[in-house]
Design an enzyme around this catalytic site. Structure first.
Site, mmCIF file in Angstrom:
data_model
loop_
_atom_site.group_PDB
_atom_site.id
_atom_site.type_symbol
_atom_site.label_atom_id
_atom_site.label_comp_id
_atom_site.label_asym_id
_atom_site.label_seq_id
_atom_site.Cartn_x
_atom_site.Cartn_y
_atom_site.Cartn_z
ATOM 1 N N GLY A 163 4.221 -0.192 -5.390
ATOM 2 C CA GLY A 163 2.988 -0.187 -4.694
ATOM 3 C C GLY A 163 2.498 -1.673 -4.705
ATOM 4 N N SER A 164 2.303 -2.140 -3.291
ATOM 5 C CA SER A 164 1.815 -3.719 -3.488
ATOM 6 C C SER A 164 1.527 -3.854 -2.036
ATOM 7 C CB SER A 164 3.050 -4.566 -4.147
ATOM 8 O OG SER A 164 4.266 -4.121 -3.420
ATOM 9 N N ARG A 165 1.529 -5.342 -1.715
ATOM 10 C CA ARG A 165 1.112 -5.830 -0.429
ATOM 11 C C ARG A 165 1.817 -7.196 -0.074
ATOM 12 N NH1 ARG A 165 -5.114 -6.399 1.210
ATOM 13 N NH2 ARG A 165 -5.106 -8.215 2.521
#
EC number: 4.1.1.65
Length: 212
Positions: free
Chosen positions: A181-183
């Site tokens: 999970g990240s950006r």
């Protein structure tokens, strides 16, 4: 398509091996009635670390999406890594998206910078400046500057980047990975034309983010 990486990312092999051993041991000693949950966990881990080949658009001025996910920002903002005003496009990755990062353009890397930081929800704007992150600044043959920033999230605690300043990159080339999970933020020249909108689902390499 010739994709020089396994369909299950190497970054996930240790996690998959551990999950498989645990599921097998519990199945052997306790039976399927108990182990089914661990088999589901194994399936989740395998799908998380998938890394499929993607078609790469050939349009000369296209900026490709560096990651799978959903667009959470399309705005004018300051690019602190190249010290300029820029068009910023942000992609949020949830735990079900592919988590490898790929180069948005052809070019040479002029800078790679790592910043320690917090682990806020990557979907919120302040994650761009407060979370752990790694930025690469790419100079295209046409003299355009493109910045791609890997940002850790609430669950992600490990950013992997495999390139260094001075190295060339080709569009769609895999250069990094963020676990769980990240950006990714992309900063483009102000005159660039966005091809995506907030809320849109995008795919690494095959989605065109903008035109330079």
């Amino acid at each position: 398509m010739n994709y020089p990486h396994p369909i299950i990312a190497r970054e996930g092999w240790p996690f998959i091996a551990i999950a498989a051993v645990v599921a097998l041991l519990i199945h052997f000693f306790a039976g399927f009635g108990v182990s089914w949950l661990f088999w589901l966990l194994l399936i989740f881990v395998v799908q998380f670390f998938r890394d499929p080949a993607r078609p790469i658009p050939t349009q000369a001025n296209a900026v490709l999406c560096p990651a799978d996910g959903r667009i959470v920002a399309v705005e004018t903002a300051h690019d602190p890594y190249a010290n300029r005003e820029a068009l910023k496009i942000s992609v949020f990755m949830n735990v079900f998206n592919v988590h490898s990062q790929r180069s948005p353009v052809d070019g040479a890397i002029s800078k790679v910078e790592y910043f320690p930081g917090a682990y806020l929800n990557a979907a919120v704007d302040k994650a761009s400046t407060e979370n752990e992150r790694n930025a690469i600044v790419i100079e295209t043959a046409g003299g355009q500057t493109v910045t791609s920033v890997q940002i850790a999230g609430l669950i992600a605690r490990r950013i992997l980047c495999y390139v260094r300043a001075g190295e060339p990159l080709t569009r769609g080339q895999r250069y990094g990975f963020i676990r769980f999970g990240s950006r990714v933020d992309v900063y483009l020249p102000v005159g660039s034309r966005p091809r995506v909108s907030i809320g849109e689902k995008v795919s690494a390499s095959s989605t065109i983010l903008a035109e330079l």
